[in-house]
Design an enzyme around this catalytic site. Structure first.
Site, PDB file in Angstrom:
ATOM      1  N   ASN A  13       5.319  -0.771 -11.601  1.00  0.00           N
ATOM      2  CA  ASN A  13       4.541  -2.002 -12.194  1.00  0.00           C
ATOM      3  C   ASN A  13       4.042  -1.734 -13.681  1.00  0.00           C
ATOM      4  O   ASN A  13       3.676  -0.837 -14.042  1.00  0.00           O
ATOM      5  CB  ASN A  13       3.220  -1.799 -11.381  1.00  0.00           C
ATOM      6  CG  ASN A  13       2.209  -3.205 -11.555  1.00  0.00           C
ATOM      7  OD1 ASN A  13       1.166  -2.901 -11.126  1.00  0.00           O
ATOM      8  ND2 ASN A  13       2.586  -3.976 -12.144  1.00  0.00           N
ATOM      9  N   GLN A  46       1.506  -7.079 -16.376  1.00  0.00           N
ATOM     10  CA  GLN A  46       0.238  -7.395 -16.952  1.00  0.00           C
ATOM     11  C   GLN A  46       0.454  -6.524 -18.359  1.00  0.00           C
ATOM     12  O   GLN A  46       1.066  -5.791 -18.788  1.00  0.00           O
ATOM     13  CB  GLN A  46      -0.811  -6.720 -16.182  1.00  0.00           C
ATOM     14  CG  GLN A  46      -1.358  -7.579 -14.886  1.00  0.00           C
ATOM     15  CD  GLN A  46      -0.517  -7.002 -13.581  1.00  0.00           C
ATOM     16  OE1 GLN A  46       0.005  -5.969 -13.631  1.00  0.00           O
ATOM     17  NE2 GLN A  46      -0.477  -7.834 -12.654  1.00  0.00           N
ATOM     18  N   ASN A  66      -2.820 -11.167 -16.992  1.00  0.00           N
ATOM     19  CA  ASN A  66      -1.540 -11.397 -16.100  1.00  0.00           C
ATOM     20  C   ASN A  66      -0.420 -12.137 -17.093  1.00  0.00           C
ATOM     21  O   ASN A  66      -0.859 -12.480 -18.038  1.00  0.00           O
ATOM     22  CB  ASN A  66      -2.055 -12.179 -14.603  1.00  0.00           C
ATOM     23  CG  ASN A  66      -2.564 -11.642 -13.664  1.00  0.00           C
ATOM     24  OD1 ASN A  66      -2.216 -10.307 -13.478  1.00  0.00           O
ATOM     25  ND2 ASN A  66      -3.148 -12.458 -12.896  1.00  0.00           N
ATOM     26  N   CYS A  75      -6.889  -3.786 -11.882  1.00  0.00           N
ATOM     27  CA  CYS A  75      -5.539  -3.698 -11.486  1.00  0.00           C
ATOM     28  C   CYS A  75      -5.353  -2.098 -11.633  1.00  0.00           C
ATOM     29  O   CYS A  75      -5.746  -1.293 -12.497  1.00  0.00           O
ATOM     30  CB  CYS A  75      -4.508  -3.874 -12.918  1.00  0.00           C
ATOM     31  SG  CYS A  75      -2.962  -3.332 -12.685  1.00  0.00           S
ATOM     32  N   GLY A  76      -5.206  -1.575 -10.387  1.00  0.00           N
ATOM     33  CA  GLY A  76      -5.005   0.132 -10.108  1.00  0.00           C
ATOM     34  C   GLY A  76      -4.064   0.738 -10.776  1.00  0.00           C
ATOM     35  O   GLY A  76      -4.280   1.831 -11.648  1.00  0.00           O
ATOM     36  N   ASN A  77      -2.891   0.246 -10.817  1.00  0.00           N
ATOM     37  CA  ASN A  77      -1.812   0.891 -11.626  1.00  0.00           C
ATOM     38  C   ASN A  77      -1.913   0.879 -13.026  1.00  0.00           C
ATOM     39  O   ASN A  77      -1.740   1.813 -13.745  1.00  0.00           O
ATOM     40  CB  ASN A  77      -0.272   0.343 -11.156  1.00  0.00           C
ATOM     41  CG  ASN A  77       0.117   0.585  -9.852  1.00  0.00           C
ATOM     42  OD1 ASN A  77      -0.219   1.737  -9.394  1.00  0.00           O
ATOM     43  ND2 ASN A  77       0.806  -0.240  -9.240  1.00  0.00           N
ATOM     44  N   ASN A 159     -10.822  -7.616  -7.247  1.00  0.00           N
ATOM     45  CA  ASN A 159     -10.105  -8.776  -7.257  1.00  0.00           C
ATOM     46  C   ASN A 159      -9.555  -9.095  -5.567  1.00  0.00           C
ATOM     47  O   ASN A 159      -9.813  -8.103  -4.809  1.00  0.00           O
ATOM     48  CB  ASN A 159      -8.575  -8.765  -7.917  1.00  0.00           C
ATOM     49  CG  ASN A 159      -8.179  -7.291  -7.317  1.00  0.00           C
ATOM     50  OD1 ASN A 159      -8.535  -6.598  -6.638  1.00  0.00           O
ATOM     51  ND2 ASN A 159      -6.660  -7.170  -8.150  1.00  0.00           N
ATOM     52  N   HIS A 161      -7.768  -9.673  -2.036  1.00  0.00           N
ATOM     53  CA  HIS A 161      -6.554  -9.495  -1.372  1.00  0.00           C
ATOM     54  C   HIS A 161      -6.662  -9.948   0.011  1.00  0.00           C
ATOM     55  O   HIS A 161      -7.525  -9.801   0.879  1.00  0.00           O
ATOM     56  CB  HIS A 161      -6.734  -7.978  -1.360  1.00  0.00           C
ATOM     57  CG  HIS A 161      -6.282  -7.202  -2.576  1.00  0.00           C
ATOM     58  ND1 HIS A 161      -4.974  -7.128  -2.901  1.00  0.00           N
ATOM     59  CD2 HIS A 161      -6.992  -6.815  -3.696  1.00  0.00           C
ATOM     60  CE1 HIS A 161      -5.005  -6.312  -4.177  1.00  0.00           C
ATOM     61  NE2 HIS A 161      -6.210  -6.432  -4.689  1.00  0.00           N
ATOM     62  N   ASN A 192      -4.094 -11.833  -4.133  1.00  0.00           N
ATOM     63  CA  ASN A 192      -2.873 -11.065  -4.020  1.00  0.00           C
ATOM     64  C   ASN A 192      -2.592 -10.840  -2.485  1.00  0.00           C
ATOM     65  O   ASN A 192      -3.597 -10.760  -2.074  1.00  0.00           O
ATOM     66  CB  ASN A 192      -3.184  -9.784  -4.608  1.00  0.00           C
ATOM     67  CG  ASN A 192      -3.827  -9.642  -6.069  1.00  0.00           C
ATOM     68  OD1 ASN A 192      -2.986 -10.011  -6.953  1.00  0.00           O
ATOM     69  ND2 ASN A 192      -5.071  -9.525  -6.319  1.00  0.00           N
ATOM     70  N   GLU A 210       1.575 -10.675  -6.176  1.00  0.00           N
ATOM     71  CA  GLU A 210       0.286 -10.492  -7.133  1.00  0.00           C
ATOM     72  C   GLU A 210       0.021 -11.686  -7.550  1.00  0.00           C
ATOM     73  O   GLU A 210       1.042 -12.563  -8.143  1.00  0.00           O
ATOM     74  CB  GLU A 210       0.605  -9.458  -8.230  1.00  0.00           C
ATOM     75  CG  GLU A 210       0.710  -7.969  -7.588  1.00  0.00           C
ATOM     76  CD  GLU A 210       0.323  -6.881  -8.808  1.00  0.00           C
ATOM     77  OE1 GLU A 210      -0.594  -7.232  -9.432  1.00  0.00           O
ATOM     78  OE2 GLU A 210       1.192  -6.002  -8.891  1.00  0.00           O
ATOM     79  N   ARG A 211      -1.283 -12.017  -7.628  1.00  0.00           N
ATOM     80  CA  ARG A 211      -1.607 -13.165  -8.289  1.00  0.00           C
ATOM     81  C   ARG A 211      -1.378 -13.283  -9.626  1.00  0.00           C
ATOM     82  O   ARG A 211      -1.679 -12.493 -10.556  1.00  0.00           O
ATOM     83  CB  ARG A 211      -3.239 -13.137  -8.171  1.00  0.00           C
ATOM     84  CG  ARG A 211      -4.293 -14.354  -8.739  1.00  0.00           C
ATOM     85  CD  ARG A 211      -5.583 -14.115  -8.346  1.00  0.00           C
ATOM     86  NE  ARG A 211      -6.134 -13.021  -8.883  1.00  0.00           N
ATOM     87  CZ  ARG A 211      -7.474 -12.778  -9.109  1.00  0.00           C
ATOM     88  NH1 ARG A 211      -8.385 -13.718  -8.468  1.00  0.00           N
ATOM     89  NH2 ARG A 211      -7.720 -11.519  -9.563  1.00  0.00           N
ATOM     90  N   CYS A 219       1.308  -2.242  -6.735  1.00  0.00           N
ATOM     91  CA  CYS A 219       0.131  -2.625  -6.877  1.00  0.00           C
ATOM     92  C   CYS A 219      -0.933  -1.680  -6.438  1.00  0.00           C
ATOM     93  O   CYS A 219      -0.968  -1.613  -5.123  1.00  0.00           O
ATOM     94  CB  CYS A 219       0.018  -4.247  -6.296  1.00  0.00           C
ATOM     95  SG  CYS A 219      -1.575  -4.959  -6.522  1.00  0.00           S
ATOM     96  N   GLY A 222      -3.483  -3.554  -4.374  1.00  0.00           N
ATOM     97  CA  GLY A 222      -3.255  -3.904  -3.446  1.00  0.00           C
ATOM     98  C   GLY A 222      -2.878  -2.839  -2.304  1.00  0.00           C
ATOM     99  O   GLY A 222      -3.257  -3.131  -0.954  1.00  0.00           O
TER     100      GLY A 222
END
Length: 276
Positions: A13, A46, A66, A75-77, A159, A161, A192, A210-211, A219, A222
């Protein structure tokens, strides 16, 4: 305007990360789309911005855009890459970094094994907080995609999901169903869309549409959402290894009213500058 950046990725990602503390940045949605373009710009899922903190107890502000130029809250990653960027750029040497986001504050922790753990906060289950256009909270919601009714779980990790259980992620119609559900009227802020294959109570395979970005190799939010929904639906334990196309993440959740913890790598790829 010449902007210095770092290209990074978390399990594939990929991100363009920009220091907005040591350089003055003024990016429009059009400029972000140009940077994210894989043919004419740098290319990324992103764009991440490091800014001064909004609150006195935080170390930095973490902003996420995005590839289509829209700003999102989580965004976790990206959060792990954000932490790695701060350490690599010597912006902070703390082992625990608190950052402001549009979804609240996140705690980023450097582990002894080189991985980074992110406290992703407490999931939100009420439909109005996801947001999801329904009044009653359910473990499974249903909606028609074309002529086929799909069942999914839904949660907010900062966000929105939706997660569908599938027999085999390799055969899942990620592009078609993901695009249709992302923009479905039931999600007023889009969503997402995750496709989860159960291996056992401590392991799943996952693909995410992903959105604003389409399917990505990984993700983080996610993965957290999939585990939360799997636990809520009674099919997963509290510690789960999530296998994404880009690699594995470790997710831990104790249940309602507890935060989700995500552990995984973050890698710098190259440094560069771009004229806008």
């Amino acid at each position: 305007m010449l902007i210095e950046f770092t290209k990074m990725h978390g399990l594939g990602n990929d991100f363009v990360v920009i220091d907005a503390i040591r350089q003055q940045i003024d990016l429009t949605a059009e400029k972000i789309r140009f940077i994210a373009d894989r043919h004419f710009g740098v290319g990324c899922d992103q764009l991440l911005m490091v800014e001064y903190a909004l609150h006195s107890d935080a170390d930095f502000r973490y902003r996420i855009f995005n590839a289509d130029g829209s700003e999102v809250a989580q965004c976790g990653n990206g959060a792990r890459c954000f932490a790695r960027f701060i350490r690599d750029k010597k912006l902070s040497y703390k082992d625990n970094i608190l950052v402001d986001t549009h979804a609240g504050q996140l705690l980023l922790t450097f582990d002894d094994d080189g991985l980074i753990t992110v406290n992703m906060g407490v999931p939100r289950h009420k439909p109005a907080l996801i947001p999801l256009n329904t009044e009653q909270e359910e473990k499974f919601y249903t909606v028609k995609v074309g002529d086929v009714e799909k069942a999914f779980g839904a949660v907010s990790m900062g966000n929105p999901h939706a997660v569908l259980q599938v027999m085999d992620v390799k055969l899942a119609e990620v592009e078609e169903v993901g695009a249709a559900l992302e923009n479905h009227v039931c999600f007023p802020e889009r969503a997402n869309i995750g496709f989860m294959q159960l291996i056992d109570r401590n392991k799943i395979k996952l693909r995410v549409y992903e959105r604003g970005a389409g399917e990505t190799l990984a993700c983080g939010s996610g993965a957290c959402a999939a585990v939360v929904i799997g636990i809520e639906q009674g099919v997963l334990a509290n510690d789960v290894l999530v296998e994404l196309p880009g690699g594995p993440l470790k997710i831990h959740w104790q249940g309602r009213n507890h935060p989700v913890f995500m552990t995984g790598p973050a890698v710098s790829v190259f440094e560069g500058s771009i004229e806008l």
